[in-house]
Design an enzyme around this catalytic site. Structure first.
Site, PDB file in Angstrom:
ATOM      1  N   GLU A  82      -8.561   3.759  17.728  1.00  0.00           N
ATOM      2  CA  GLU A  82      -8.349   4.464  16.460  1.00  0.00           C
ATOM      3  C   GLU A  82      -9.245   5.701  16.426  1.00  0.00           C
ATOM      4  OE1 GLU A  82      -7.348   6.184  13.381  1.00  0.00           O
ATOM      5  OE2 GLU A  82      -6.230   4.333  13.771  1.00  0.00           O
ATOM      6  N   ALA A  84      -9.623   7.714  13.735  1.00  0.00           N
ATOM      7  CA  ALA A  84     -10.165   7.988  12.397  1.00  0.00           C
ATOM      8  C   ALA A  84     -10.597   6.678  11.757  1.00  0.00           C
ATOM      9  CB  ALA A  84      -9.130   8.730  11.551  1.00  0.00           C
ATOM     10  N   CYS A  90      -1.719   3.886   4.968  1.00  0.00           N
ATOM     11  CA  CYS A  90      -1.569   3.031   3.787  1.00  0.00           C
ATOM     12  C   CYS A  90      -2.876   2.869   3.036  1.00  0.00           C
ATOM     13  CB  CYS A  90      -1.030   1.670   4.194  1.00  0.00           C
ATOM     14  SG  CYS A  90      -0.960   0.479   2.824  1.00  0.00           S
ATOM     15  N   GLY A 224       9.825  19.079  -3.151  1.00  0.00           N
ATOM     16  CA  GLY A 224      10.243  17.774  -2.648  1.00  0.00           C
ATOM     17  C   GLY A 224      10.374  16.765  -3.768  1.00  0.00           C
ATOM     18  N   GLY A 225      11.577  16.246  -3.950  1.00  0.00           N
ATOM     19  CA  GLY A 225      11.841  15.265  -5.002  1.00  0.00           C
ATOM     20  C   GLY A 225      12.177  13.901  -4.451  1.00  0.00           C
ATOM     21  N   GLY A 314       8.261  15.098   3.445  1.00  0.00           N
ATOM     22  CA  GLY A 314       8.515  14.063   4.434  1.00  0.00           C
ATOM     23  C   GLY A 314       7.412  13.899   5.459  1.00  0.00           C
ATOM     24  N   HIS A 488      12.670 -17.127 -21.521  1.00  0.00           N
ATOM     25  CA  HIS A 488      12.826 -16.136 -22.586  1.00  0.00           C
ATOM     26  C   HIS A 488      11.548 -16.102 -23.412  1.00  0.00           C
ATOM     27  CE1 HIS A 488      14.638 -13.769 -25.800  1.00  0.00           C
ATOM     28  NE2 HIS A 488      14.062 -14.597 -26.659  1.00  0.00           N
TER      29      HIS A 488
END
Length: 509
Positions: A82, A84, A90, A224-225, A314, A488
């Site tokens: 790794e 970083a 995530c 970006g939507g 993206g 309920h």
């Protein structure tokens, strides 16, 4: 993992758009099988000049870490590489930090509207710096636990640094060559930077840096939507920013059914967010504290000014710079690693898992990739990612919980459909909570009554959708859920009501 772009033997991924945020998102992914062959038998690797391992895992994210742990605890000498922080996108830049800040934004929103519940709070002030500190504290705490777990695993060696292949299952890390009998690539993706004129000369935010601001932007313009863009749009609007979203497709979340996205757009616009569809950003100008985006809307140019610009266009895979040309690992035209249904690459003894193998790109699918590979490699099973039921969520208010096929996808696949819908405003608990925006939608196969997919756009939609996930996993019919008794008053009653309204699509009765 490696982020370099100077390796011209790799595909140019600078123009690739993540299917989660643009174009068509495959609700149930079916990665192509490059060989159609039986599971690989791994030939012995030529030993390296340095350390030799039973397994090397590239990438310490939500796919790599659990796989490395499982392999090491099974007794395999394992290296985890790794460059970083452990936890990947995530933990450090995605799921956990964004939802932590979204939670703060939700509290602010409820405080602003508290009088609707008969509660006076006085002036509401958001201290963005404190919000960011809370987020950072949580991320550091979780990451520290991951670091401790890795350090305590006796067969697991953590190597910090960039890695590059120099041969079949041979890599160089920090100048040292290492090798392994099996290599697992889980290097993830990074934010895509689109080719908009002038963008290189204008400061802009992405999904990482937008969580580092300590002052609230007066006016945030988001290009970006998709899933990322809408979450940040609502979050910053609730912090107090004016927000404009420019979406190139005809509607937000273009992979979802239009009735679902229209209901979400209404909710965002009700909070004061400006959403501009069919707006293709062509040019960016300005500097610190003042930006202007020129976008073509239905063929005409319009200028959208703001104080801050965010690009949410993206993700692209971190495969460039890995030296994969030395391995026999094949890539698709977008730079994602080609796999078969067992997550094997085109090179013997090399697997790919997590976002780097393409959609669907979620933490929960990455973790399931690790499970499948472990069961196949260590326990000799023949598990597949084919036909697995994959849910996902968009953490706006209302939340969108999704699983399986949309109505549009089911129609395109040739199914005759039964469809049930129910508006959130009709659910008693939602009305009591004052959270009445949204829509529940169920898509079923008319010939078998099996549930093909569902969308739950309402409060806690990402939690509620798991009722449909379970049903689909077990092959249940919509009528099986329809006959269940629900407590309920609960939000889950709305699912029962939607199932009770399932009917043939128009023209097939």
């Amino acid at each position: 993992m490696p982020d370099q772009t100077n390796d011209r033997t790799q595909p140019d991924v600078s123009k690739v758009e993540d299917t989660r945020d643009q174009a068509t998102f495959e609700a149930i992914a079916r990665p192509s099988d490059p060989s159609g062959a039986a599971p690989q038998e791994t030939p012995a690797v030529k030993p390296s000049t340095g350390a030799h391992y039973d397994a090397i895992v590239l990438g310490g994210g939500m796919a790599g870490v659990p796989l490395a742990h499982r392999l090491a605890y099974k007794g395999l000498k394992t290296a985890l590489i790794e460059r970083a922080e452990l936890g990947g996108t995530c933990l450090n830049r995605g799921c956990i930090p964004t939802k932590t800040m979204i939670a703060s934004a939700r509290v602010a929103h409820q405080a602003y509207l508290s009088e609707q519940w008969g509660v006076e709070t006085g002036e509401v002030r958001v201290h963005l710096g404190r919000v960011v500190d809370r987020k950072d504290d949580l991320v550091r705490s979780i990451r520290a636990g991951s670091e401790r777990n890795v350090a305590q695993n006796p067969n697991l060696t953590l190597l910090r640094g960039d890695a590059r292949f120099v041969g079949e299952r041979r890599l160089v890390v920090n100048g040292e060559e290492i090798s392994a009998e099996r290599v697992f690539i889980a290097v993830g993706t990074r934010n895509r930077v689109p080719g908009i004129e002038g963008l290189e000369g204008v400061p802009f935010l992405d999904s990482t840096t937008a969580m580092e601001l300590r002052e609230i932007p007066p006016h945030l313009v988001i290009v970006g939507g998709g899933y990322i863009g809408v979450e940040f749009a609502q979050m910053y609007r609730r912090f107090g920013s004016d927000v404009t979203v420019l979406q190139s497709a005809p509607y937000m979340l273009p992979s979802e059914d239009e009735d679902i996205t229209s209901a979400l757009r209404e909710a965002l616009e009700a909070e004061g967010i400006e959403v501009v569809a069919r707006a293709r950003a062509r040019r960016v100008e300005g500097g610190e504290g003042q930006v202007r985006v020129t976008a073509s809307v239905d063929g005409e140019d319009h200028i959208y000014p703001g104080t801050h610009l965010m690009i949410a266009a993206g993700r692209v895979p971190n495969t460039d710079g890995l030296g994969l040309e030395h391995t026999g690992v094949g890539l698709d035209e977008h730079g994602f690693i080609r796999i078969n249904d067992r997550l094997e690459t085109t090179a013997p003894g090399v697997w790919a898992l997590g976002d780097v193998r393409g959609g669907p790109m979620f933490t929960h699918t990455a973790r399931d990739d690790a499970r499948i590979i472990y069961q196949n490699v260590v326990k000799g099973q023949d598990l597949s990612i084919k036909d697995r039921v994959v849910p996902w969520g968009v953490f706006t208010d209302p939340q969108l919980g999704r699983v399986g096929l949309s109505e549009r996808e089911a129609r395109a696949a040739g199914f005759k459909l039964k469809i049930g819908t129910y508006e959130a405003r009709k659910v008693a608990k939602a009305r009591a909570n004052g959270e009445t925006r949204g829509l529940i939608k169920v898509v079923a196969d008319a010939s078998t009554d099996r549930i093909l997919g569902a969308a739950v756009l309402m409060a806690e939609g990402a939690e509620l959708v798991h009722e449909f996930v379970t049903a689909m996993q077990l092959g249940a019919r919509y009528t099986d859920l329809q006959d269940m008794i629900h407590i309920h008053p609960t939000l889950a009653e709305g699912l029962n009501n939607a199932l009770g309204g399932v009917h043939y699509e128009e023209g097939l009765e």
